[in-house]
Design an enzyme around this catalytic site. Structure first.
Site, PDB file in Angstrom:
ATOM      1  N   HIS A   1       0.808  -1.218   0.000  1.00  0.00           N
ATOM      2  CA  HIS A   1       0.000   0.000   0.000  1.00  0.00           C
ATOM      3  C   HIS A   1       0.843   1.271   0.000  1.00  0.00           C
ATOM      4  O   HIS A   1       0.307   2.370  -0.104  1.00  0.00           O
ATOM      5  CB  HIS A   1      -0.956  -0.008   1.190  1.00  0.00           C
ATOM      6  CG  HIS A   1      -1.997  -1.068   1.083  1.00  0.00           C
ATOM      7  ND1 HIS A   1      -3.006  -1.217   2.015  1.00  0.00           N
ATOM      8  CD2 HIS A   1      -2.196  -2.052   0.170  1.00  0.00           C
ATOM      9  CE1 HIS A   1      -3.764  -2.247   1.659  1.00  0.00           C
ATOM     10  NE2 HIS A   1      -3.290  -2.758   0.545  1.00  0.00           N
ATOM     11  N   ASP A   2       2.146   1.101   0.094  1.00  0.00           N
ATOM     12  CA  ASP A   2       3.075   2.218  -0.073  1.00  0.00           C
ATOM     13  C   ASP A   2       3.465   2.396  -1.533  1.00  0.00           C
ATOM     14  O   ASP A   2       3.743   3.513  -1.973  1.00  0.00           O
ATOM     15  CB  ASP A   2       4.336   1.961   0.771  1.00  0.00           C
ATOM     16  CG  ASP A   2       5.307   3.130   0.800  1.00  0.00           C
ATOM     17  OD1 ASP A   2       4.961   4.230   0.313  1.00  0.00           O
ATOM     18  OD2 ASP A   2       6.416   2.952   1.321  1.00  0.00           O
TER      19      ASP A   2
ATOM     20  N   PHE B   1       8.199   4.471  -5.054  1.00  0.00           N
ATOM     21  CA  PHE B   1       9.262   4.455  -4.054  1.00  0.00           C
ATOM     22  C   PHE B   1       8.745   4.018  -2.688  1.00  0.00           C
ATOM     23  O   PHE B   1       7.584   4.255  -2.335  1.00  0.00           O
ATOM     24  CB  PHE B   1       9.886   5.852  -3.937  1.00  0.00           C
ATOM     25  CG  PHE B   1      10.360   6.400  -5.242  1.00  0.00           C
ATOM     26  CD1 PHE B   1      11.503   5.910  -5.847  1.00  0.00           C
ATOM     27  CD2 PHE B   1       9.638   7.400  -5.894  1.00  0.00           C
ATOM     28  CE1 PHE B   1      11.927   6.406  -7.066  1.00  0.00           C
ATOM     29  CE2 PHE B   1      10.057   7.900  -7.110  1.00  0.00           C
ATOM     30  CZ  PHE B   1      11.207   7.400  -7.705  1.00  0.00           C
TER      31      PHE B   1
ATOM     32  N   ASP C   1       8.444   5.204   0.305  1.00  0.00           N
ATOM     33  CA  ASP C   1       8.528   6.575   0.830  1.00  0.00           C
ATOM     34  C   ASP C   1       7.466   6.876   1.884  1.00  0.00           C
ATOM     35  O   ASP C   1       7.202   8.038   2.202  1.00  0.00           O
ATOM     36  CB  ASP C   1       8.433   7.587  -0.319  1.00  0.00           C
ATOM     37  CG  ASP C   1       7.157   7.463  -1.137  1.00  0.00           C
ATOM     38  OD1 ASP C   1       6.285   6.643  -0.757  1.00  0.00           O
ATOM     39  OD2 ASP C   1       7.029   8.165  -2.160  1.00  0.00           O
TER      40      ASP C   1
ATOM     41  N   SER D   1       4.212   6.602   1.816  1.00  0.00           N
ATOM     42  CA  SER D   1       2.993   7.296   1.397  1.00  0.00           C
ATOM     43  C   SER D   1       1.756   6.733   2.085  1.00  0.00           C
ATOM     44  O   SER D   1       0.758   7.440   2.240  1.00  0.00           O
ATOM     45  CB  SER D   1       2.828   7.224  -0.125  1.00  0.00           C
ATOM     46  OG  SER D   1       2.635   5.890  -0.559  1.00  0.00           O
TER      47      SER D   1
ATOM     48  N   HIS E   1      -1.641 -13.380  -0.616  1.00  0.00           N
ATOM     49  CA  HIS E   1      -3.008 -13.837  -0.385  1.00  0.00           C
ATOM     50  C   HIS E   1      -3.038 -15.286   0.075  1.00  0.00           C
ATOM     51  O   HIS E   1      -3.940 -15.703   0.809  1.00  0.00           O
ATOM     52  CB  HIS E   1      -3.825 -13.704  -1.667  1.00  0.00           C
ATOM     53  CG  HIS E   1      -4.090 -12.289  -2.059  1.00  0.00           C
ATOM     54  ND1 HIS E   1      -4.148 -11.871  -3.369  1.00  0.00           N
ATOM     55  CD2 HIS E   1      -4.306 -11.180  -1.322  1.00  0.00           C
ATOM     56  CE1 HIS E   1      -4.398 -10.575  -3.418  1.00  0.00           C
ATOM     57  NE2 HIS E   1      -4.490 -10.140  -2.191  1.00  0.00           N
TER      58      HIS E   1
END
Length: 604
Positions: free
Chosen positions: A129-130, A207, A209, A211, A368
């Site tokens: 998810h980043d 990246f 980073d 987020s 998963h």
């Protein structure tokens, strides 16, 4: 035909997001592809932009939000089209139904890992998810329900729909059901014909980073900051949990008024309790670091405290991923083959780090398979199907959730999936069976993106194409026979199905093909990142003493520093305490014995 109330496989009110891309209904302004929000770049900027632009000064959109997903092989769409999904086998017959493959090849069998804790899966989701999010088409901002429509891209190339009509006699869902799948949004101007095939894009920066912690735009970051404090902090909610978010983003227990949905840098924060827990820990870690920095530098203002703390937290994410997590996924040797260990960083300004389509759409969805059928949270055994989008477990006890992921072995990454992932994904009402199957959606999404077959990717990785289902391959006999009963030819096997069915390499979680595709991507993500924590650039980098401190970061120490009341923990959070029954392999120790990143090195 009856339908499920499904949206796309991520984002929206009924959608799963473990290791998968988000949808446009993420309340985020998507960055137009190939259009940077920064038209000019300044190499003297000390801090990363929120959206990843200008990481590469000469090519400002590389790796930034909105960048086209890279193609390592040419897409394989329907013959003569610019983007109709791959739907035919090599002999011209229809490819097998995706749900039929799921039922016949990927049915429930449980093989718990003797090595890996559930935290391996959970970190993968948090990391995913980043770095990746592929938006789906909408109807003027509203979700599209393809099961309520008669059109499909197979009959109308302009249709946004590629639903899965479930086979009659389905043992869980029954007859006459439809599983919704809306097409991913295309890069503008692509898909016109076979010489200009349809392409998809990443709405996040590629990246590592942070987020998912800080947001992907300046406006999102501003919403998450507590600027009133003047101390560089992120906002917090009740009991030092995450702040309150949109009430449509989770399934609330209406009998408990203390329940609420969380808000973080990524709207998928609510989809699984372990994910919400990691978000909480790293929000707290940012605030812990910012507070310590203020103690060492009383003259720093809110902006500098925030950006320096953000820089340190991003570095910790990178260290944990490359030093602790990737060796468990790829094996020590697999990680070494791609020089992924610390100390191997060498920035390459000619390298485009943008995520590849095959990584985002197939290879990085291996986790998963590692989700267990249930978790024991505070003494209560809870089925996986009852955990999705329920924030109450973190609200009731963050420590209990964290402990459940540390204490329990994960499922092996193999061909078999628990029913919580194949029938009850985001099931809100067990009576109406309104959940769905992540395996089916992953296979269908790969076809929709035009991913070449499993054999083509083996060839790409230098492993050689297989010629038989039952020999010269990396499948077990059981998996090989099941695949042969579904596919007419080895050349028809979908990458997602074939890749996860490979026997794992010794010491790794995955097989050879996924080691190749994941390893290559993570090498690009590091070597194409100008702000990588090991950079010693005088403007963007850390000092050598600071780098030495950052290299000490571990997930176990992050948990110790930020959980409510955890005082003992295994040294390596991604490993079981008793590996293969050996109690001393990864023992629980006092938190005080774990190495810590000493922030005094940031005192000016």
């Amino acid at each position: 035909m009856a339908r499920f109330n499904f949206l796309a496989e991520c984002g929206g009110s009924r959608t799963p997001c473990a290791f998968i891309s988000r949808s446009s209904k993420s309340k985020r302004n998507t960055v137009p592809v190939n259009r940077s929000r920064r038209t000019t770049c300044d190499s003297s900027d000390t801090y990363r932009t929120a959206d990843g632009t200008c990481n590469n000064v000469e090519n400002s959109s590389w790796g930034a939000a909105g960048a086209q997903l890279a193609r390592w092989l040419e897409p394989e769409y329907a013959s003569g089209t610019g983007g109709n999904p791959r739907a035919l086998a090599s002999d011209g017959s229809d490819l097998p139904n995706a749900r039929s493959i799921s039922n016949h090849v990927h049915f429930e069998l449980s093989f718990l890992s003797v090595k890996h804790s559930v935290m391996v899966m959970q970190w993968g989701q948090f990391l995913d998810h980043d770095i990746t999010g592929t938006p789906v088409l909408t109807d003027n901002g509203s979700d599209i329900d393809c099961c309520d429509r008669t059109d499909s891209v197979l009959s109308d190339p302009d249709s946004p729909c590629f639903p899965i009509n479930l086979p009659d006699g389905d043992f869980y869902f029954g007859d006459g059901k439809c599983m919704n799948l809306v097409r991913s949004e295309a890069v503008s101007g692509t898909g016109t014909d076979s010489s200009n095939p349809r392409q998809q894009y990443n709405e996040l920066s590629a990246f590592i980073d942070g987020s998912q912690i800080y947001g992907i735009s300046d406006s999102e970051m501003a919403e998450l900051r507590d600027t009133d404090s003047g101390s560089g902090l992120l906002k917090v909610g009740t009991n030092n949990l995450l702040p309150e978010g949109d009430s449509d983003d989770c399934f609330l227990d209406t009998s408990d008024s203390s329940n609420y949905c969380f808000k973080a840098g990524d709207s998928r924060v609510n989809v699984f309790p372990g994910l919400s827990a990691l978000h909480t820990l790293f929000m707290r870690e940012h605030n812990r670091v910012a507070t310590a920095l203020k103690g060492y530098n009383s003259d720093w203002d809110d902006e500098k405290l925030f950006q320096e703390a953000r820089r340190i937290v991003i570095a910790e994410l990178q260290v944990i991923t490359y030093n602790e997590w990737l060796p468990q996924v790829l094996s020590d040797d697999g990680a070494a083959n791609y020089s992924l260990g610390l100390g191997n960083y060498n920035y390459n300004s000619t390298l485009d780090p943008s995520l590849s389509n095959v990584f985002s759409t197939a290879a990085f969805r291996f986790g998963h398979s590692m989700v267990p059928e249930n978790l024991t949270i505070g003494g209560e055994v809870v089925d996986t199907g009852d955990l999705f989008k329920r924030t109450k477990y973190v609200i009731n006890s963050l420590d209990n959730v964290i402990s459940s992921f540390l204490d329990a072995p994960g499922e092996r990454a193999d061909a078999w999936y628990v029913d919580g992932m194949r029938q009850r994904m985001f099931e809100e009402d067990s009576a109406t069976k309104d959940g769905f199957d992540i395996v089916t959606l992953n296979i269908q999404r790969g076809r929709e993106h035009g991913l070449p077959s499993y054999n083509d990717w083996r060839d790409y990785c230098g492993l050689g194409k297989i010629t038989s289902f039952t020999s010269d391959n990396d499948f077990g006999l059981f998996q090989a026979n099941d695949l042969e009963e579904m596919y007419h030819s080895v050349d028809d096997i979908d990458l997602y199905s074939g890749g996860i069915a490979e026997a794992p390499v010794a010491g790794a979680a995955v097989g050879q093909t996924y080691i190749c595709l994941i390893g290559e991507q993570f090498k690009k993500l590091r070597d194409g990142d100008r702000f990588w924590f090991e950079s010693t650039d005088a403007v963007t980098g850390f000092t050598s003493d600071q780098i030495t401190q950052l290299e000490k970061a571990t997930l176990s120490r992050i948990i110790c520093d930020n959980a409510d009341n955890i005082s003992t923990i295994q040294r390596q959070a991604f490993l079981n305490v008793n590996i293969g029954g050996v109690e001393t392999a990864n023992p629980e120790v006092s938190c005080s014995t774990l190495k810590e990143v000493r922030l005094r090195k940031w005192q000016e």
